[in-house]
Design an enzyme around this catalytic site. Structure first.
Site, PDB file in Angstrom:
ATOM      1  CG  HIS A   1      44.771  38.594  36.663  1.00  0.00           C
ATOM      2  ND1 HIS A   1      43.606  39.275  36.880  1.00  0.00           N
ATOM      3  CD2 HIS A   1      44.414  37.427  36.070  1.00  0.00           C
ATOM      4  CE1 HIS A   1      42.572  38.550  36.442  1.00  0.00           C
ATOM      5  NE2 HIS A   1      43.042  37.426  35.950  1.00  0.00           N
ATOM      6  CG  ASP A   2      52.707  40.994  37.829  1.00  0.00           C
ATOM      7  OD1 ASP A   2      52.384  42.196  37.990  1.00  0.00           O
ATOM      8  OD2 ASP A   2      53.873  40.591  37.975  1.00  0.00           O
TER       9      ASP A   2
ATOM     10  CB  VAL B   1      47.687  44.959  34.688  1.00  0.00           C
ATOM     11  CG1 VAL B   1      47.436  46.395  35.115  1.00  0.00           C
ATOM     12  CG2 VAL B   1      46.360  44.237  34.450  1.00  0.00           C
TER      13      VAL B   1
ATOM     14  N   GLY C   1      52.720  44.987  32.424  1.00  0.00           N
ATOM     15  CA  GLY C   1      53.862  44.069  32.350  1.00  0.00           C
ATOM     16  C   GLY C   1      54.112  43.272  33.617  1.00  0.00           C
TER      17      GLY C   1
ATOM     18  CB  SER D   1      52.174  46.376  39.380  1.00  0.00           C
ATOM     19  OG  SER D   1      51.654  45.719  38.243  1.00  0.00           O
TER      20      SER D   1
ATOM     21  CG  HIS E   1      40.882  28.544  31.972  1.00  0.00           C
ATOM     22  ND1 HIS E   1      40.146  29.360  31.156  1.00  0.00           N
ATOM     23  CD2 HIS E   1      41.585  29.380  32.786  1.00  0.00           C
ATOM     24  CE1 HIS E   1      40.393  30.635  31.467  1.00  0.00           C
ATOM     25  NE2 HIS E   1      41.276  30.669  32.449  1.00  0.00           N
TER      26      HIS E   1
ATOM     27  CG  ASP F   1      39.816  19.178  33.837  1.00  0.00           C
ATOM     28  OD1 ASP F   1      38.847  18.438  33.567  1.00  0.00           O
ATOM     29  OD2 ASP F   1      41.002  18.833  33.668  1.00  0.00           O
TER      30      ASP F   1
END
Ligand code: HEM
Ligand code: NAG
Ligand code: NAG
Ligand code: NAG
Ligand code: NAG
Ligand code: NAG
Length: 362
Positions: free
Chosen positions: A82-83, A86, A88, A92, A208, A254
């Site tokens: 997720h960093d 968004v 790069g 953030s 995942h 899993d």
């Protein structure tokens, strides 16, 4: 190579064995030609001189938390994704602001304890090397350790990222983080916009193989039942996630080896036992299906490809050199650190972690 003076040299020579806890010497780099070439400004072992204990410290603190509960690995790995997607890999995502990226919809299931772990590591690094190691690097190194300590592969990653001076708004977050309802074309185009190819998409989706998902992330597949789902598996999901229920429990993604970083995700995928449309779709697209079979057949293939794709993802749109800055506290912009001297993240003192006051005994 310089030998640090934590043990007299004669003793090292006499014993002629490695002394485990003095090995703050940077580990020899695996100069494998297969590892991606760092983008300009990043390098393998960037902190070797400026903070020789940086990588060891990240490893040590991750070990502390993951020994307590290896399930924490997944939260940290997802944070890096997720960093990076968004604006790069610039740390953030870590900024704790009501208008910040954490407030964007896809982030609402990021684990508070993962943020707390990053803050702890950074605090320790500030005490040994002030103003040196960026939060963006702390996160990337912590995610690398999480993979390794969850029985994944050990691999080097380039460092030298700098931290952002700002963060994105919720609309930018929504536009950049792919949704679990995405089809293969949408996923390929999302990844391609970050310079990542079909192989990266498939390998990285293999993350995942660890972690949790909430019913709300896959309930669209339960009514009507998505024919891509194994019938028995769909029944069990409906039991756990009753339709129209307000209870939003989290389940293991899993079921076979919930906390182990292996290639069981790909078995689950061909058996109709993955949770999201975005997983299932990788099987039905001719651009991704052969890669799925490839990574499913040999675990070491998956682990090596994952490492390469992880490194590529960790270099997306990084800030380097004199861009950005080195944040003092990962959850607060430097311009704000003085007006929030006590930067403890009260809301993040999560029940499932036990934050140590010192790592002296480690
Ligand atoms: C391909 C596009 C992707 C989509 C649509 C996607 C979507 C999701 C969703 C919806 C969840 C469950 C959130 C919840 O309900 O609590 C999740 C969990 C997770 N994702 Fe992804 N993801 C993608 C790619 C990735 C990548 C590239 C990584 C890392 C390399 C990753 C790592 C994880 C991990 C480790 C979890 C478990 C988090 C936890 O247990 O706290 N995902 N993902
Ligand atoms: C580990 O954390 C997970 C998820 O937060 C939780 O469900 C589980 O009970 C924890 N296990 C232990 C042994 O504390
Ligand atoms: C920084 O400070 C400003 C003004 O005090 C405040 O509005 C903002 O929310 C703070 N942001 C962060 C990330 O702490
Ligand atoms: C984004 O945040 C603004 C202000 O907090 C809010 O009004 C808006 O509804 C949010 N948009 C989305 C897509 O969540
Ligand atoms: C994928 O979704 C997009 C947007 O909803 C749609 O335009 C496209 O036709 C879909 N592609 C496939 C192969 O289903
Ligand atoms: C981890 C985190 O910051 N989660 C936030 C996600 O967004 C919701 C709603 O905006 C917040 O309440 C959470 O704290």
């Amino acid at each position: 190579m310089q030998i640090r003076s934590c043990v007299p040299l004669w003793l090292v020579l006499l014993l002629a064995i490695p002394i485990a806890d003095c090995t703050h010497l940077p580990t020899p780099l695996t100069d494998s030609p297969d590892l991606p070439i760092p983008v300009t400004g990043l390098s393998y072992g960037f902190y070797r001189k400026s903070c020789p204990k940086a990588e060891h410290t990240v490893k040590k603190i991750m070990k502390f938390f993951l020994t307590a509960n290896v399930s924490q690995a997944a939260g940290v790995i997802r944070l890096l994704f997720h960093d990076c997607f968004v604006q790069g890999c610039d740390g953030s995502i870590l900024i704790n602001d009501p208008q910040g990226e954490q407030a964007g919809t896809p982030n609402q299931t990021l684990r508070p304890s993962a943020f707390a772990i990053i803050d702890q590591i950074k605090a320790e690094l500030e005490s040994i090397c002030p103003n040196t190691v960026s939060c963006a690097d702390v996160l990337a190194l912590a995610a690398r350790e999480a993979i390794r300590q969850a029985h994944g592969k050990r691999f080097e990653i380039p460092t030298g990222r700098r931290d952002s001076l700002n963060f994105a708004n919720n609309e930018t977050v929504l536009k950049n983080v792919p949704a679990p309802t995405f089809n293969s074309s949408q996923l390929l185009s999302s990844f391609s916009s970050k310079g990542l190819k079909a192989r990266d998409l498939v390998a990285l989706s293999g993350a995942h193989t660890v972690g949790l998902a909430h019913c709300s992330s896959f309930s669209d597949r339960l009514s009507p039942i998505d024919p891509m789902l194994n019938a028995e598996f769909a029944e069990s999901l409906i039991q756990t996630c009753p339709i129209h229920s307000s209870i939003n429990v989290a389940i293991n993604m899993d079921m076979l080896t919930p906390d182990k970083f292996d290639n069981k995700y790909f078995d689950n995928l061909v058996n109709g036992k993955v949770l999201f449309d975005s997983d299932a779709t990788l099987l039905s697209d001719s651009r991704t299906h052969p890669i799925v079979e490839d990574l499913r057949a040999k675990e070491h293939e998956f682990l090596s490809h994952f490492a390469i794709s992880f490194i590529k993802m960790s270099m997306v749109e990084v800030l380097t050199g004199s861009q950005g800055n080195i944040r003092k506290v990962c959850s607060v912009l430097n311009c704000n650190t003085s007006n929030s001297a006590s930067t403890t993240r009260d809301s993040y003192v999560a029940a499932d972690i036990d934050a140590p006051s010192s790592y002296a005994s480690m």
